[in-house]
Design a protein around this motif. Structure first.
Motif, PDB file in Angstrom:
ATOM      1  N   TYR A  33       5.932  29.993  48.043  1.00  0.00           N
ATOM      2  CA  TYR A  33       5.209  28.931  47.335  1.00  0.00           C
ATOM      3  C   TYR A  33       4.609  27.970  48.356  1.00  0.00           C
ATOM      4  CZ  TYR A  33       8.849  30.375  43.991  1.00  0.00           C
ATOM      5  OH  TYR A  33       9.718  31.085  43.198  1.00  0.00           O
ATOM      6  N   TYR A  35       3.223  23.946  48.360  1.00  0.00           N
ATOM      7  CA  TYR A  35       3.147  22.669  47.653  1.00  0.00           C
ATOM      8  C   TYR A  35       2.432  21.664  48.556  1.00  0.00           C
ATOM      9  CZ  TYR A  35       6.927  24.270  44.521  1.00  0.00           C
ATOM     10  OH  TYR A  35       7.699  24.961  43.617  1.00  0.00           O
ATOM     11  N   GLN A  37       2.481  17.425  49.221  1.00  0.00           N
ATOM     12  CA  GLN A  37       3.216  16.198  48.914  1.00  0.00           C
ATOM     13  C   GLN A  37       2.489  15.006  49.528  1.00  0.00           C
ATOM     14  OE1 GLN A  37       7.330  15.947  50.303  1.00  0.00           O
ATOM     15  NE2 GLN A  37       7.850  14.590  48.610  1.00  0.00           N
ATOM     16  N   GLY A  42       6.176  13.301  44.462  1.00  0.00           N
ATOM     17  CA  GLY A  42       6.896  14.561  44.523  1.00  0.00           C
ATOM     18  C   GLY A  42       5.963  15.683  44.942  1.00  0.00           C
ATOM     19  N   PRO A  43       6.534  16.814  45.370  1.00  0.00           N
ATOM     20  CA  PRO A  43       5.697  17.961  45.717  1.00  0.00           C
ATOM     21  C   PRO A  43       4.859  18.413  44.518  1.00  0.00           C
ATOM     22  CG  PRO A  43       7.951  18.263  46.495  1.00  0.00           C
ATOM     23  CD  PRO A  43       7.962  17.063  45.611  1.00  0.00           C
ATOM     24  N   PHE A  45       2.670  21.591  43.072  1.00  0.00           N
ATOM     25  CA  PHE A  45       2.499  23.047  43.207  1.00  0.00           C
ATOM     26  C   PHE A  45       1.055  23.408  43.517  1.00  0.00           C
ATOM     27  CE2 PHE A  45       3.214  27.475  42.233  1.00  0.00           C
ATOM     28  CZ  PHE A  45       2.056  27.893  41.603  1.00  0.00           C
ATOM     29  N   LEU A  91       3.930  21.680  52.109  1.00  0.00           N
ATOM     30  CA  LEU A  91       5.253  22.294  52.135  1.00  0.00           C
ATOM     31  C   LEU A  91       5.165  23.747  51.715  1.00  0.00           C
ATOM     32  CD1 LEU A  91       7.131  19.415  50.274  1.00  0.00           C
ATOM     33  CD2 LEU A  91       7.482  20.022  52.667  1.00  0.00           C
ATOM     34  N   GLN A 104      14.608  27.675  45.459  1.00  0.00           N
ATOM     35  CA  GLN A 104      13.503  27.622  46.405  1.00  0.00           C
ATOM     36  C   GLN A 104      13.976  26.871  47.653  1.00  0.00           C
ATOM     37  OE1 GLN A 104       9.703  26.374  44.804  1.00  0.00           O
ATOM     38  NE2 GLN A 104      10.155  27.257  42.810  1.00  0.00           N
ATOM     39  N   PHE A 106      12.870  25.121  51.044  1.00  0.00           N
ATOM     40  CA  PHE A 106      11.666  24.502  51.592  1.00  0.00           C
ATOM     41  C   PHE A 106      11.703  24.434  53.116  1.00  0.00           C
ATOM     42  CE2 PHE A 106       9.157  22.678  48.110  1.00  0.00           C
ATOM     43  CZ  PHE A 106      10.013  22.861  47.043  1.00  0.00           C
ATOM     44  N   GLY A 107      10.520  24.547  53.699  1.00  0.00           N
ATOM     45  CA  GLY A 107      10.362  24.283  55.108  1.00  0.00           C
ATOM     46  C   GLY A 107      10.169  22.791  55.344  1.00  0.00           C
ATOM     47  N   PRO A 108      10.043  22.381  56.610  1.00  0.00           N
ATOM     48  CA  PRO A 108       9.916  20.957  56.932  1.00  0.00           C
ATOM     49  C   PRO A 108       8.524  20.398  56.652  1.00  0.00           C
ATOM     50  CG  PRO A 108       9.834  22.252  58.916  1.00  0.00           C
ATOM     51  CD  PRO A 108      10.145  23.215  57.803  1.00  0.00           C
TER      52      PRO A 108
END
Lengths: 115, 113
Positions: A33, A35, A37, A42-43, A45, A91, A104, A106-108
């Protein structure tokens, strides 16, 4: 193993330029996914891949945004003709199975700044 | 388009106190309600999630309470610790497609000594 990694961590570009953001998901995760932000939000989509195909790209804001995942692992988010409003943290997340019940990870994120 | 309302926007709690964050949604086709925790400079991480065949789920100091008829769910953090200071997001699957999680606007929690 390692978590989701994203490169670069920061990207500064000028308005009108093209950028590519890379995501390396957790090994074996079929779902990926993207996203976006914005500060204090919030993130949001953007797109979801299951394997190599984009199963849901309904969150891409316009045709300047495009993402690929040619071998079902690494994904690249591509933004053409960048605008100042594109500035945000992008993200990437991956999950072992199909949404929504699979966690899910998440990466940084990549912080994109368009001057 | 799913709307998710999260409150409060920010919260200050003393160490040892209870932190409560609320989330309200309009509709969803999928009974799955996660809470994510995000530290500065990091991506969100799943904290706890509920699939509401039950009205409450507890994991350690973290509890989700779910009210299906009111379309609301909340996160309770018992015995709050300074290390819990972070931003918390609720999320709700979209009505049209399971792949799209709609996130709340976040609650910035600060736990003071």
């Amino acid at each position: 193993g390692a978590g989701v990694s994203q490169t670069p961590s920061n990207k500064v570009t000028e308005k009108g330029k093209y950028v590519e953001l890379r995501c390396d998901p957790i090994s074996g995760h079929t779902a990926l996914y993207w996203y976006r932000q914005s500060l204090g939000q919030g993130p949001e989509f953007l797109i979801y891949f299951q394997g190599t195909g984009a199963a849901d790209d309904s969150g891409l804001p316009n045709d300047r945004f495009f993402a690929v995942r040619p071998e079902g692992s690494v994904s690249t988010l591509k933004i053409q003709r960048t605008e100042r409003g594109d500035s945000a943290v992008y993200l990437c997340a991956s999950s072992r199975g199909s949404p929504p019940y699979n966690e899910q990870f998440f990466g940084p994120g990549t912080r994109l700044t368009v001057l | 388009q799913q709307q998710v309302k999260q409150s409060p926007q920010s919260l200050i709690v003393q160490k040892g106190g209870i932190s409560i964050i609320n989330c309200a949604y309009e509709n969803t086709a999928f009974d799955y309600f996660p809470w994510y925790q995000q530290f500065p400079g990091k991506g969100p991480a799943l904290l706890i999630a509920i699939r509401p065949d039950v009205s409450e789920k507890k994991e350690g100091r973290f509890t989700i309470s779910f009210n299906k008829s009111a379309k609301q769910f909340s996160l309770h953090i018992m015995d709050s610790q300074p290390g819990d200071s972070a931003t918390y997001f609720c999320a709700v699957p979209n009505t049209g497609t399971a792949s799209k999680l709609t996130f709340g606007t976040g609650t910035r929690l600060q736990v003071t000594l």
